[in-house]
Design a protein around this motif. Structure first.
Motif, PDB file in Angstrom:
ATOM      1  N   SER A  29       0.813  -1.214   0.000  1.00 53.59           N
ATOM      2  CA  SER A  29       0.000   0.000   0.000  1.00 53.59           C
ATOM      3  C   SER A  29       0.846   1.264   0.000  1.00 53.59           C
ATOM      4  O   SER A  29       1.995   1.269   0.449  1.00 53.59           O
ATOM      5  N   ILE A  30       0.227   2.320  -0.522  1.00 55.92           N
ATOM      6  CA  ILE A  30       0.754   3.672  -0.395  1.00 55.92           C
ATOM      7  C   ILE A  30      -0.230   4.404   0.503  1.00 55.92           C
ATOM      8  O   ILE A  30      -1.388   4.599   0.132  1.00 55.92           O
ATOM      9  N   LEU A  31       0.210   4.779   1.678  1.00 57.07           N
ATOM     10  CA  LEU A  31      -0.672   5.393   2.667  1.00 57.07           C
ATOM     11  C   LEU A  31      -0.523   6.911   2.649  1.00 57.07           C
ATOM     12  O   LEU A  31       0.598   7.440   2.627  1.00 57.07           O
ATOM     13  N   ILE A  32      -1.664   7.599   2.644  1.00 56.42           N
ATOM     14  CA  ILE A  32      -1.700   9.061   2.687  1.00 56.42           C
ATOM     15  C   ILE A  32      -2.524   9.442   3.905  1.00 56.42           C
ATOM     16  O   ILE A  32      -3.745   9.606   3.831  1.00 56.42           O
ATOM     17  N   PRO A  33      -1.886   9.543   5.081  1.00 57.85           N
ATOM     18  CA  PRO A  33      -2.635   9.800   6.316  1.00 57.85           C
ATOM     19  C   PRO A  33      -3.388  11.120   6.266  1.00 57.85           C
ATOM     20  O   PRO A  33      -2.883  12.114   5.747  1.00 57.85           O
ATOM     21  N   SER A  34      -4.584  11.115   6.818  1.00 56.18           N
ATOM     22  CA  SER A  34      -5.334  12.362   6.934  1.00 56.18           C
ATOM     23  C   SER A  34      -4.696  13.223   8.029  1.00 56.18           C
ATOM     24  O   SER A  34      -4.488  12.749   9.144  1.00 56.18           O
ATOM     25  N   PRO A  35      -4.391  14.494   7.735  1.00 57.07           N
ATOM     26  CA  PRO A  35      -3.847  15.373   8.765  1.00 57.07           C
ATOM     27  C   PRO A  35      -4.949  16.000   9.625  1.00 57.07           C
ATOM     28  O   PRO A  35      -4.660  16.709  10.582  1.00 57.07           O
ATOM     29  N   ASN A  36      -6.209  15.715   9.261  1.00 55.81           N
ATOM     30  CA  ASN A  36      -7.348  16.372   9.917  1.00 55.81           C
ATOM     31  C   ASN A  36      -8.019  15.479  10.943  1.00 55.81           C
ATOM     32  O   ASN A  36      -9.240  15.434  11.035  1.00 55.81           O
ATOM     33  N   VAL A  37      -7.213  14.731  11.702  1.00 49.87           N
ATOM     34  CA  VAL A  37      -7.753  13.840  12.732  1.00 49.87           C
ATOM     35  C   VAL A  37      -7.069  14.132  14.057  1.00 49.87           C
ATOM     36  O   VAL A  37      -5.966  14.690  14.100  1.00 49.87           O
ATOM     37  N   ALA A  38      -7.736  13.750  15.140  1.00 47.74           N
ATOM     38  CA  ALA A  38      -7.218  14.025  16.482  1.00 47.74           C
ATOM     39  C   ALA A  38      -5.843  13.407  16.686  1.00 47.74           C
ATOM     40  O   ALA A  38      -5.598  12.254  16.316  1.00 47.74           O
ATOM     41  N   GLU A  39      -4.946  14.193  17.263  1.00 53.83           N
ATOM     42  CA  GLU A  39      -3.595  13.750  17.616  1.00 53.83           C
ATOM     43  C   GLU A  39      -2.786  13.264  16.401  1.00 53.83           C
ATOM     44  O   GLU A  39      -1.781  12.575  16.561  1.00 53.83           O
ATOM     45  N   ASN A  40      -3.237  13.618  15.188  1.00 58.95           N
ATOM     46  CA  ASN A  40      -2.564  13.159  13.963  1.00 58.95           C
ATOM     47  C   ASN A  40      -2.360  11.642  14.002  1.00 58.95           C
ATOM     48  O   ASN A  40      -1.338  11.113  13.558  1.00 58.95           O
ATOM     49  N   HIS A  41      -3.357  10.912  14.526  1.00 56.55           N
ATOM     50  CA  HIS A  41      -3.156   9.485  14.785  1.00 56.55           C
ATOM     51  C   HIS A  41      -2.977   8.658  13.520  1.00 56.55           C
ATOM     52  O   HIS A  41      -2.352   7.603  13.562  1.00 56.55           O
ATOM     53  N   GLN A  42      -3.500   9.114  12.378  1.00 53.33           N
ATOM     54  CA  GLN A  42      -3.305   8.318  11.163  1.00 53.33           C
ATOM     55  C   GLN A  42      -1.836   8.254  10.735  1.00 53.33           C
ATOM     56  O   GLN A  42      -1.385   7.245  10.192  1.00 53.33           O
ATOM     57  N   PHE A  43      -1.098   9.328  10.977  1.00 52.30           N
ATOM     58  CA  PHE A  43       0.337   9.302  10.673  1.00 52.30           C
ATOM     59  C   PHE A  43       1.026   8.232  11.520  1.00 52.30           C
ATOM     60  O   PHE A  43       1.837   7.448  11.018  1.00 52.30           O
ATOM     61  N   HIS A  44       0.706   8.197  12.792  1.00 54.36           N
ATOM     62  CA  HIS A  44       1.316   7.194  13.681  1.00 54.36           C
ATOM     63  C   HIS A  44       0.884   5.779  13.282  1.00 54.36           C
ATOM     64  O   HIS A  44       1.690   4.842  13.340  1.00 54.36           O
ATOM     65  N   ASN A  45      -0.395   5.627  12.882  1.00 55.13           N
ATOM     66  CA  ASN A  45      -0.851   4.322  12.399  1.00 55.13           C
ATOM     67  C   ASN A  45      -0.023   3.873  11.201  1.00 55.13           C
ATOM     68  O   ASN A  45       0.417   2.717  11.120  1.00 55.13           O
ATOM     69  N   ALA A  46       0.165   4.782  10.249  1.00 57.39           N
ATOM     70  CA  ALA A  46       0.908   4.455   9.035  1.00 57.39           C
ATOM     71  C   ALA A  46       2.354   4.096   9.349  1.00 57.39           C
ATOM     72  O   ALA A  46       2.907   3.123   8.810  1.00 57.39           O
ATOM     73  N   MET A  47       2.969   4.869  10.236  1.00 56.47           N
ATOM     74  CA  MET A  47       4.382   4.633  10.548  1.00 56.47           C
ATOM     75  C   MET A  47       4.611   3.302  11.247  1.00 56.47           C
ATOM     76  O   MET A  47       5.701   2.728  11.151  1.00 56.47           O
ATOM     77  N   ALA A  48       3.595   2.794  11.932  1.00 56.40           N
ATOM     78  CA  ALA A  48       3.723   1.469  12.545  1.00 56.40           C
ATOM     79  C   ALA A  48       3.986   0.414  11.477  1.00 56.40           C
ATOM     80  O   ALA A  48       4.727  -0.549  11.708  1.00 56.40           O
ATOM     81  N   LEU A  49       3.409   0.595  10.286  1.00 56.97           N
ATOM     82  CA  LEU A  49       3.662  -0.311   9.166  1.00 56.97           C
ATOM     83  C   LEU A  49       4.945   0.049   8.434  1.00 56.97           C
ATOM     84  O   LEU A  49       5.761  -0.819   8.111  1.00 56.97           O
ATOM     85  N   VAL A  50       5.122   1.339   8.172  1.00 52.32           N
ATOM     86  CA  VAL A  50       6.293   1.790   7.409  1.00 52.32           C
ATOM     87  C   VAL A  50       7.585   1.368   8.102  1.00 52.32           C
ATOM     88  O   VAL A  50       8.541   0.920   7.453  1.00 52.32           O
ATOM     89  N   ASN A  51       7.634   1.489   9.419  1.00 54.18           N
ATOM     90  CA  ASN A  51       8.851   1.151  10.172  1.00 54.18           C
ATOM     91  C   ASN A  51       9.198  -0.331  10.094  1.00 54.18           C
ATOM     92  O   ASN A  51      10.331  -0.722  10.420  1.00 54.18           O
ATOM     93  N   LYS A  52       8.232  -1.148   9.690  1.00 56.11           N
ATOM     94  CA  LYS A  52       8.476  -2.584   9.544  1.00 56.11           C
ATOM     95  C   LYS A  52       8.495  -3.011   8.079  1.00 56.11           C
ATOM     96  O   LYS A  52       8.381  -4.200   7.766  1.00 56.11           O
ATOM     97  N   GLY A  53       8.627  -2.036   7.194  1.00 54.69           N
ATOM     98  CA  GLY A  53       8.705  -2.344   5.765  1.00 54.69           C
ATOM     99  C   GLY A  53       7.430  -2.928   5.217  1.00 54.69           C
ATOM    100  O   GLY A  53       7.443  -3.694   4.254  1.00 54.69           O
ATOM    101  N   ALA A  54       6.278  -2.555   5.826  1.00 56.95           N
ATOM    102  CA  ALA A  54       4.996  -3.145   5.454  1.00 56.95           C
ATOM    103  C   ALA A  54       4.101  -2.190   4.666  1.00 56.95           C
ATOM    104  O   ALA A  54       2.955  -2.527   4.371  1.00 56.95           O
ATOM    105  N   ALA A  55       4.589  -0.993   4.348  1.00 61.37           N
ATOM    106  CA  ALA A  55       3.813  -0.018   3.580  1.00 61.37           C
ATOM    107  C   ALA A  55       4.730   1.137   3.189  1.00 61.37           C
ATOM    108  O   ALA A  55       5.828   1.299   3.747  1.00 61.37           O
ATOM    109  N   LEU A  56       4.268   1.942   2.232  1.00 62.01           N
ATOM    110  CA  LEU A  56       4.934   3.187   1.864  1.00 62.01           C
ATOM    111  C   LEU A  56       4.030   4.336   2.306  1.00 62.01           C
ATOM    112  O   LEU A  56       2.817   4.167   2.446  1.00 62.01           O
ATOM    113  N   ILE A  57       4.610   5.511   2.515  1.00 63.01           N
ATOM    114  CA  ILE A  57       3.831   6.636   3.007  1.00 63.01           C
ATOM    115  C   ILE A  57       4.168   7.914   2.256  1.00 63.01           C
ATOM    116  O   ILE A  57       5.323   8.125   1.864  1.00 63.01           O
ATOM    117  N   ILE A  58       3.147   8.729   2.030  1.00 64.24           N
ATOM    118  CA  ILE A  58       3.329  10.109   1.572  1.00 64.24           C
ATOM    119  C   ILE A  58       2.433  10.969   2.453  1.00 64.24           C
ATOM    120  O   ILE A  58       1.219  10.777   2.476  1.00 64.24           O
TER     121      ILE A  58
END
Length: 371
Positions: free
Chosen positions: A290-319
């Motif tokens: 997947s290519i993940l594009i986290p929404s910046p319009n959510v509480a605590e920017n939690h989608q970015f942290h969700n995405a990075m949990a995968l990215v840090n393990k080589g399980a997704a790409l992020i923009i």
């Protein structure tokens, strides 16, 4: 045995609670299960439709952006908080639950907090890698904290050691067959399916990015695009036509909404989407690149942290949206579509993170709290 669930607001809170309740009911058909929610949110429809008893309290969330309208809303929220404790106590005294479980949403806070003060065993489940304020507060007083992602633990002060359970994924997703799904969609064996979406309403940023990506790549017959525009993205077909794209091409489907996600996602080779907890759990369960594009319009920017949990393990790409350009998207797209080895590696890493037994783990913990 009586179990009370508090969950509301979005499907990301409600569906995991329903999955857990369903698992408990399968094991103990005579168990009494009650959901507490609000009368004007999704839970008011989803919970009764799933066959569970449902009652409501009056509660709302605080608005963070400063405006006259939001100040009025926040005053109402304070008013509701002052009086909802009485309603919650009344529900708890009448139902007499053996355990109370919170799955998030505005309603979860007062229900779980009141139950803990009354000496009732309590538990919460946190869906995101960066926990919300309510669950951070509740973690200090509940008997058990359950996490979707282990990264969330460092942001919480838990009364007892937390358990990483994952997030329940719909059974139809777990049972899906890739070849059957592709045949149902009419996708050839030699085609790669790109599935993209920005939510039911649609995300302007993702729609714009996909207009460019489809324009530059849809003439390649080895690719097949399915893009969900969302309610506010119905301008996408006209924009593509302006750019010379044949929107009736055999390898392009433009939809307002993906109503058959249990077919489209299993069939996909690459998924481009937001980083909500439920979506990521499905990507992991199915082993999708997947290519993940986290929404910046959510509480605590939690989608970015969700995405990075995968990215840090080589399980997704992020923009991130602030970095999203036509060239950046095309580069990441090429790295997945043209480099099979890279895509296969990401798929394997995503699959390794999957918690396909999440609802069983959560049910075990909930039941262990019943005295």
């Amino acid at each position: 045995m009586k179990i009370l669930f508090a969950a509301g607001g979005t499907g990301g809170h409600i569906n995991p609670a329903l999955a857990t309740a369903g698992e408990i009911r399968e094991r103990y058909p005579d168990a009494e299960i009650l959901f507490v929610g609000t009368k004007d949110k999704m839970e008011a429809k989803l919970v009764p439709a799933a066959g569970f008893d449902f009652t409501t309290i009056r509660i709302s969330g605080f608005q963070r952006k400063i405006s006259i309208e939001n100040i009025i809303r926040n005053l109402k929220t304070i008013f509701y908080l002052l009086f909802c404790t009485f309603s919650v106590k009344k529900i708890l005294k009448k139902f007499k639950p053996d355990v109370v479980v919170g799955f998030g949403g505005y309603v979860s806070g007062p229900v779980v907090r009141t139950a803990a003060k009354m000496g009732i065993p309590t538990a919460i489940h946190e869906q995101n890698a960066y926990p919300g304020i309510t669950n951070k507060t509740l973690a200090k007083i509940v008997d058990k904290v359950m996490l979707t992602a282990e990264e969330a633990e460092k942001y919480m002060q838990c009364k007892n050691p937390p358990a990483v359970t994952g997030l329940p994924v719909r059974g139809e997703m777990l049972r899906a067959d890739r070849d059957f799904a592709r045949a149902k969609l009419g996708i050839r064996d030699d085609q790669k399916l790109i599935l993209s979406m920005g939510g039911s309403l649609g995300a302007m940023t993702i729609n714009n990015a996909m207009v460019d990506l489809i324009t530059d790549n849809c003439k390649d017959d080895s690719l097949y695009f399915i893009h969900a525009m969302g309610q506010y993205g119905l301008w996408v077909p006209d924009k593509l036509k302006e750019k010379g794209v044949d929107i009736n091409a055999k390898n392009l489907e433009l939809r307002e909404y993906i109503s058959d996600m249990d077919v489209c996602m299993p069939a996909a080779d690459v998924v481009i989407c937001r980083a909500g907890a439920s979506s990521l759990s499905e990507l992991q369960a199915l082993g999708k690149a997947s290519i993940l594009i986290p929404s910046p319009n959510v509480a605590e920017n939690h989608q970015f942290h969700n995405a990075m949990a995968l990215v840090n393990k080589g399980a997704a790409l992020i923009i991130e949206e602030k970095d999203l350009t036509k060239d950046k998207m095309q580069s990441l797209f090429e790295s997945l579509i043209r480099d099979d080895e890279n895509r296969f590696s990401i798929e394997a890493n995503a699959k390794a993170m999957a918690a396909v037994d999440a609802k069983e783990k959560i049910a075990d913990i909930v039941l262990s709290l019943v005295k």
